[in-house]
Write an enzyme that holds these catalytic residues in place. Structure first.
Site, PDB file in Angstrom:
ATOM      1  N   PHE A 136       0.844  -1.188   0.000  1.00  0.00           N
ATOM      2  CA  PHE A 136       0.000   0.000   0.000  1.00  0.00           C
ATOM      3  C   PHE A 136       0.887   1.249   0.000  1.00  0.00           C
ATOM      4  O   PHE A 136       0.545   2.269   0.578  1.00  0.00           O
ATOM      5  CB  PHE A 136      -0.900   0.035   1.244  1.00  0.00           C
ATOM      6  CG  PHE A 136      -1.896  -1.085   1.312  1.00  0.00           C
ATOM      7  CD1 PHE A 136      -2.276  -1.787   0.178  1.00  0.00           C
ATOM      8  CD2 PHE A 136      -2.493  -1.429   2.529  1.00  0.00           C
ATOM      9  CE1 PHE A 136      -3.211  -2.820   0.247  1.00  0.00           C
ATOM     10  CE2 PHE A 136      -3.426  -2.448   2.602  1.00  0.00           C
ATOM     11  CZ  PHE A 136      -3.786  -3.164   1.466  1.00  0.00           C
ATOM     12  N   CYS A 138       3.572   1.987  -2.821  1.00  0.00           N
ATOM     13  CA  CYS A 138       4.233   2.427  -4.040  1.00  0.00           C
ATOM     14  C   CYS A 138       3.614   3.753  -4.511  1.00  0.00           C
ATOM     15  O   CYS A 138       2.428   3.823  -4.793  1.00  0.00           O
ATOM     16  CB  CYS A 138       4.065   1.344  -5.092  1.00  0.00           C
ATOM     17  SG  CYS A 138       5.337   1.374  -6.311  1.00  0.00           S
TER      18      CYS A 138
END
Lengths: 434, 456
Positions: A136, A138
């Site tokens: 959760f 990038c």
């Protein structure tokens, strides 16, 4: 004999040093090389749905160099794995079979639909992997498609997906958090509420590493255009340390296992994360800069340090500094320090003087009796640590505590008792004296 | 002018106490912590590092430097000593300019290598200062090994065997262990009794019995040792020195450089050592440099090294030659000694023939001559292995080119006898190479003893 083996959310590894989900863990070839070099575990580079994503064919990385071209910061626009899911799963299964004592965690990123998660979880479980890490974090590319940090920035989504995963797999679930958020405690609390076994942080920070002033493009550019990438490397370590500590000392998430990530290059950095509550640490940039062999220094350095300090197991180290992390308002305002310059170590560069003279408190001389000489003027020194920070010689300038007498700057008697802002007379909201 | 001087002019106590102290202080002062950290940061942590390949003992140089940088100097020392138990001495005496530092990639980048030797010294000094013993012995194997010669090869072998659990006895003819580290290296390279501190650290692992005053062929014999021990390692060094073979060599004042250096190393008081006013050294290797520089530092007025070939052929490294020259030693090339000139039985000078090289590289006299006045002449034209000590009632290991022949594992022609250091063929006259010999032999001896245990 110290024991540096790690048991983190039930995932065992011979040492707490894992490779983070990133280019170094995209393939069996790299991961096997890492295990041969001595890494305790890996988080396999993020898997997604087929068909695999594509990467740009232009440059993926950009660097911020310090003196002597030392890599201080690193930026990337690479996406999740661009290899077919089948290939990755087959390799993961093989690696886990060949290296049963190492941690193999699989990073995942699929759209925010329960069915998509159910489908991939079942397939990952078949590999025998030790756990999963939900990407959760990038901040580039994938976030534009509603994944990665786009999920991590919405605590409700974090909780929802974490719950789906916990309900659909027996594997431990780690949630990897994005630092691109105002208060990291909120997604951490959401991960916990969703049942996650732990969190890992930080993922990379939105960044533009530099600008090409001839082409007028951000660096790195593909065909004349660039985009923000994810920033990592030693430069982000302080940000990561703070975020780890915030979660470790938040009453709502206290005790939630943390895998610390962000600019770890040596054993010392790893220990710093552990002291602030990380049970394992993950490394990427340093491995990309120097190769996998750096883990030898990490393992040996950790053992040497633990032996010297009398620690025998990691759990004695993990969180040891957390009780000493507090809010500003609780810092002792009666604690008075003055800078001291060791004249034997001083190389007379004058940087302490000019820093203090131009930008701070005019508390360091430039000359004494006509000679270049740098001495602290106690009447002006507030003990700010600027001179210590800019001095090129370690330990040349130190801060020494005044324990008695009168502070020549304020004219006030040194008060040996602890007193903080909450009761300070200048604080309009001070607590009433008991 | 024209003042008549005493001939020969040889005297002790030419200098003040302060001058002796300054002249024989550390040639390369150690790095302090700040210097070490700055220098360590310069290492690129190269892959397949050239420095590591250049090191005869394959020390993991990038790793030990990284460990210094990461604040783990004792771990760094462990990395060094695991490959080279004499890493402390090698840090002082290795010709790093022709080994690790010569190939440092920083030479290509900015013509200035990482100062690997000084970093190695920083790490090992840090460990020795704390005194922590990082090695421990395996379970006793019940096997025993005799090591003859307590120099670098012998001690490296003894240490590795002791760690492997074997009972080792080191025999040495001298009163102290250390070999050339104790009796041969120039004094300013190993100050404050470092050679003995290192010996103590090596012996500190346990399992090594020391018998000094035992000389092979005199009061111990190879046959006895082969009878009494399961294996034997010979680290005999080179007991002989080459002669000039010229007229006047017997005159008073003509010395072997190695003898004088040994005397110097053992001297309680440098002021007690007689030194000539005009000293001529014949040779072109490290010994020539060491005796010349030490003579100069003991107060000799004129010191000249005379070498029969050109500068590039000298075995002493360019760097060592510069040390000599900056110490005030003059180096003359292309001259060979013809005869030592005497006066009342003592040296008065030495006559040389100028030399040149023919097209095939053979040395020949050019036809002209010159003479140098001298009070003392030092011979430093090489040492030889004296194989007589191997004679006795039993078998003798085969020799080759006058030294003990060994295979890759440093095993001699006798199945239970290994050898290493300067006494074997290919010995390189380097501490670090001798250590590697001892290390390799120990590995082979350990394997041999374990195979024997299984067979038994």
């Amino acid at each position: 004999m110290v024991d540096i083996s790690s048991d983190f959310v039930g995932i065992k590894s011979p040492n707490p040093f894992w490779l983070a989900s990133a280019p170094p863990t995209d393939k069996e070839y790299n991961v096997v090389r890492a295990f041969r070099a001595g890494w305790g575990g890996v988080v396999w580079k993020t898997l997604g749905e087929d068909p695999p994503i594509v990467n740009v064919n232009g440059p993926r990385y950009g660097a911020l160099h310090g003196a002597d071209r030392r890599l201080l910061g690193f930026n990337n626009v690479e996406l999740i794995t661009d290899r077919p899911l089948d290939v990755n799963l087959r390799e993961i299964k093989q690696v886990k079979r060949d290296w049963p004592d190492r941690a193999v965690v699989v990073s995942l990123m699929v759209p925010c639909e329960e069915a998509a998660w159910q489908k991939i979880l079942a397939r990952v479980e078949e590999t025998g992997a030790d756990g999963i890490e939900l990407n959760f974090g990038c901040p580039h590319g994938m976030s534009e498609r509603g994944m990665g940090s786009a999920v991590g920035q919405v605590p409700e989504y974090v909780e929802m997906v974490a719950r789906w995963c916990k309900q659909n797999t027996r594997m431990p679930v780690l949630v990897k958090l994005t630092p691109n958020i105002t208060d990291v405690r909120h997604p951490a609390r959401a991960a916990k509420a969703g049942g996650a076994d732990g969190v890992s942080l930080i993922n990379t920070i939105n960044s533009i590493i530099g600008v090409n002033l001839d082409a007028m493009t951000p660096e790195p550019a593909t065909d004349g255009r660039g985009t923000h990438g994810g920033y990592c490397g030693p430069a982000v370590r302080p940000i990561a340390l703070n975020m780890v500590a915030e979660i470790a000392r938040d009453p709502e998430t206290q005790g939630l296992p943390i895998s610390g990530i962000g600019g770890i290059e040596t054993w010392r950095h790893g220990v710093e994360f552990m002291a602030l509550g990380a049970g394992t640490v993950q490394v990427c940039t340093a491995a990309m800069a120097y190769g996998f062999r750096i883990v030898e220094d990490m393992v040996e350095g950790l053992k040497t340090w633990m032996t010297a300090k009398g620690y025998s197991r990691l759990d004695e180290v993990v969180g040891a500094a957390v009780p000493n992390v507090t809010d500003w308002q609780f810092l002792n305002l009666n604690y008075v320090v003055k800078a001291r310059i060791d004249q034997d170590l001083c190389i007379k560069c004058g940087r302490c003087h000019i820093a203090c003279e131009d930008t701070s408190h005019q508390a360091i001389t430039a000359t004494v009796n006509g000679e270049r000489r740098y001495e602290v003027i106690d009447e002006e020194c507030v003990g700010c640590n600027l001179c210590v920070s800019v001095c090129p010689v370690e330990s040349c300038i130190t801060l020494e505590r005044m324990t008695e007498g009168v502070d020549p700057r304020t004219g006030q008697e040194i008060d040996p008792d602890y007193a903080n802002w909450t009761t300070h007379p200048n604080n309009p909201n001070r607590a009433a004296a008991e | 002018m024209g003042e008549e001087r005493k001939r020969p002019d040889i005297a002790a106590g030419r200098l003040s106490a302060e001058a002796y102290a300054a002249n024989f202080a550390d040639l390369h002062p150690p790095l302090n912590r700040h210097q070490a950290l700055v220098e360590a940061e310069r290492c690129y942590f190269c892959h397949d590092a050239p420095c590591m390949t250049a090191c005869p003992t394959s020390i993991d140089i990038p790793m030990f430097i990284r460990q210094i940088a990461s604040g783990n100097p004792d771990g760094s020392a462990a990395t060094i000593l695991k490959q080279n138990i004499m890493g402390g001495m090698c840090a002082r005496v290795c010709p790093t300019e022709t080994l690790c530092e010569e190939v440092c990639v920083r030479n290509t980048a900015e013509d200035l290598p990482v100062r690997i030797g000084l970093l190695q010294r920083y790490a090992t000094d840090h460990l020795f200062a704390g005194g922590e013993q990082i090695f421990s012995r395996a379970e006793p194997s019940g096997r025993s090994v005799a090591v003859v010669g307590g120099g670098p090869a012998g001690l490296a072998c003894a240490h590795a065997l002791a760690v492997a659990g074997h009972a080792v006895t080191v025999f040495d003819s001298n009163p102290k262990l250390g070999g050339l580290n104790e009796y041969g290296i120039a004094a300013y390279k190993t100050i404050e009794g470092f050679a003995q501190r290192e010996v103590d650290y090596i012996l500190g692992v346990g399992g090594i019995t020391v018998e000094c005053g035992k000389e092979l062929g005199l009061n111990i014999s190879l046959a006895e040792l082969r009878d009494g021990f399961d294996a034997v390692f010979l680290g005999l060094g080179m007991g002989g020195t080459n002669d000039l073979g010229i007229e006047g060599e017997e005159l008073e004042g003509v010395h072997d450089a190695v003898d004088y250096i040994a005397e110097l190393r053992q001297a309680e008081d440098l002021a007690s050592l007689p030194v000539g006013r005009r000293v001529v050294v014949i040779g072109g290797g490290m010994t020539a440099i060491d005796i010349a520089v030490q003579s100069k530092r003991l107060g000799a007025e004129d010191v000249t090294i005379v070498y029969r070939r050109g500068q590039e052929a000298m075995k002493a490294s360019r760097y060592e030659q510069e040390v000599a020259q900056t110490s005030g030693v003059k180096i003359k090339h292309w001259a060979a000694p013809l005869r030592v000139l005497g006066d009342c039985g003592a040296v008065a000078g030495i006559e040389f023939a100028y030399t040149e090289s023919d097209d095939e590289g053979h040395l020949k006299p050019r036809g002209d001559r010159f003479a140098l006045e001298a009070d003392v002449v030092f011979k430093a034209i090489g040492q030889t292995f004296l194989p007589d000590c191997l004679n006795g009632s039993g078998a003798m290991p085969a020799l080759e080119a006058g030294r003990i022949a060994v295979d890759e594992s440093r095993r001699s022609s006798l199945p239970d006898v290994w050898a290493g250091g300067d006494c074997v063929v290919g010995g390189q006259d380097l501490t670090v190479a001798a250590v590697e010999d001892g290390k390799i032999a120990a590995r082979a001896i350990d394997a041999y003893l374990r195979a024997k245990a299984v067979a038994a």
